[in-house]
Design a protein around this motif. Structure first.
Motif, PDB file in Angstrom:
ATOM      1  N   LYS A  94       0.678  -1.182  -0.074  1.00 54.03           N
ATOM      2  CA  LYS A  94      -0.061  -0.091   0.023  1.00 54.03           C
ATOM      3  C   LYS A  94       0.976   1.221   0.040  1.00 54.03           C
ATOM      4  CE  LYS A  94      -4.247  -1.629   1.980  1.00 54.03           C
ATOM      5  NZ  LYS A  94      -5.307  -1.367   3.271  1.00 54.03           N
ATOM      6  N   ALA A  95       1.935   1.203   0.436  1.00 53.79           N
ATOM      7  CA  ALA A  95       2.955   2.180   0.613  1.00 53.79           C
ATOM      8  C   ALA A  95       3.250   2.746  -0.813  1.00 53.79           C
ATOM      9  CB  ALA A  95       4.279   2.064   1.492  1.00 53.79           C
ATOM     10  N   ILE A  98       0.315   4.625  -2.438  1.00 53.00           N
ATOM     11  CA  ILE A  98       0.429   6.027  -1.856  1.00 53.00           C
ATOM     12  C   ILE A  98       1.504   6.977  -2.621  1.00 53.00           C
ATOM     13  CG2 ILE A  98       0.864   7.353   0.353  1.00 53.00           C
ATOM     14  CD1 ILE A  98      -0.391   5.122   1.828  1.00 53.00           C
ATOM     15  N   ALA A 102       1.034  10.243  -4.861  1.00 57.04           N
ATOM     16  CA  ALA A 102       1.771  11.548  -4.544  1.00 57.04           C
ATOM     17  C   ALA A 102       2.423  11.958  -5.601  1.00 57.04           C
ATOM     18  CB  ALA A 102       2.691  11.349  -3.169  1.00 57.04           C
ATOM     19  N   ALA A 151      -5.801  12.696  -0.888  1.00 59.43           N
ATOM     20  CA  ALA A 151      -6.017  12.377   0.354  1.00 59.43           C
ATOM     21  C   ALA A 151      -7.508  11.615   0.454  1.00 59.43           C
ATOM     22  CB  ALA A 151      -5.863  13.373   1.502  1.00 59.43           C
ATOM     23  N   LEU A 154      -7.379   8.378  -0.937  1.00 57.99           N
ATOM     24  CA  LEU A 154      -6.725   7.241  -0.165  1.00 57.99           C
ATOM     25  C   LEU A 154      -7.728   6.448   0.697  1.00 57.99           C
ATOM     26  CD1 LEU A 154      -3.575   8.840   0.843  1.00 57.99           C
ATOM     27  CD2 LEU A 154      -3.800   7.188  -0.907  1.00 57.99           C
ATOM     28  N   LEU A 157      -8.250   2.958   0.138  1.00 54.06           N
ATOM     29  CA  LEU A 157      -7.211   1.710   0.511  1.00 54.06           C
ATOM     30  C   LEU A 157      -7.679   1.210   1.730  1.00 54.06           C
ATOM     31  CD1 LEU A 157      -3.657   3.618  -0.177  1.00 54.06           C
ATOM     32  CD2 LEU A 157      -4.795   1.811  -1.377  1.00 54.06           C
TER      33      LEU A 157
END
Length: 236
Positions: A94-95, A98, A102, A151, A154, A157
């Motif tokens: 998941k990182a 993200i 970004a 955001a 997100l 997620l």
């Protein structure tokens, strides 16, 4: 297959960039500046400036823009897609997802700023126009808007969310229509940017599409596979 497409686009892009270097920006730069100065005192000077500029432009800038678009799409194809598109899978972490979102935000804001400075070097703006300080003042607000949008998305997620999902697992019955709409809309906008020759927003648009596709696939309900029951025999 995708590798060949990516390499072909890179070759075409580099070829267009090399070809663009054989042109000067204007057919007659001195004539352009002279005509520009002749309309400085008129009321409709800005409109006439753009008409004069367009009449003196060579294909140089268009070739550069489309060349860069081909290079960007070629690199994306080589980096983001496997050798066969059927093997495409979303990231395992998941990182990473993200970071992709970004990066889409940064490419959008960076493209806005980069375009301002690039067009200034191309004499896009008349000398009597306001400085770049005014449009640059919008950067913090744009950053907040796109960061907020990033955001909000997100939220997708949150569990249940599946990582490492294959594109072949796309199931219309369990699809998330919000992200499907975002994918379609962003693809359309990106195609418009490609047609317009805006390589900055093309780079950002493809990254947003990639981000939304990941969320789209991850939000699907996980299929429960029916395993055959194992018959057991009792021995007496």
């Amino acid at each position: 297959m995708t590798r060949y497409i990516g390499i072909a686009m890179l070759i075409i892009g580099v070829g267009l960039l090399v070809y663009s270097s054989t042109f000067d920006p204007f057919t007659d730069k001195n004539g352009f500046y002279e005509k520009m100065e002749s309309v400085m005192g008129e009321e409709s000077r800005s409109q006439k400036f753009h008409e004069i500029r367009d009449s003196y432009l060579t294909p140089k800038f268009d070739l550069e823009d489309y060349g860069l678009i081909c290079v960007i799409l070629g690199l994306y194809t080589l980096v983001l897609l496997p050798k066969k598109w059927q093997h495409f899978k979303t990231p395992k972490n998941k990182a990473v997802i993200i970071l992709i979102g970004a990066l889409a935000v940064l490419l959008t804001i960076g493209g806005y700023v980069g375009d301002l400075f690039l067009e200034m070097t191309r004499d896009r703006y008349p000398p009597w126009a306001d400085s770049l300080v005014i449009p640059l003042m919008a950067v913090p607000m744009l950053f907040l808007i796109f960061s907020g949008w990033f955001a909000i998305n997100l939220i997708g997620l949150k569990n249940p969310f599946n990582t490492s999902v294959s594109i072949m697992e796309l199931d219309i019955k369990s699809i998330n229509y919000w992200y499907l709409a975002l994918v379609i809309l962003t693809i359309i906008l990106t195609l418009i940017m490609i047609y317009e020759g805006d390589f900055w927003l093309t780079a950002a648009g493809v990254m947003w599409v990639y981000f939304y596709i990941i969320l789209l696939l991850g939000q699907q309900k996980k299929k429960i596979k029916n395993h055959p029951k194992i018959k057991t025999t009792r021995f007496h």
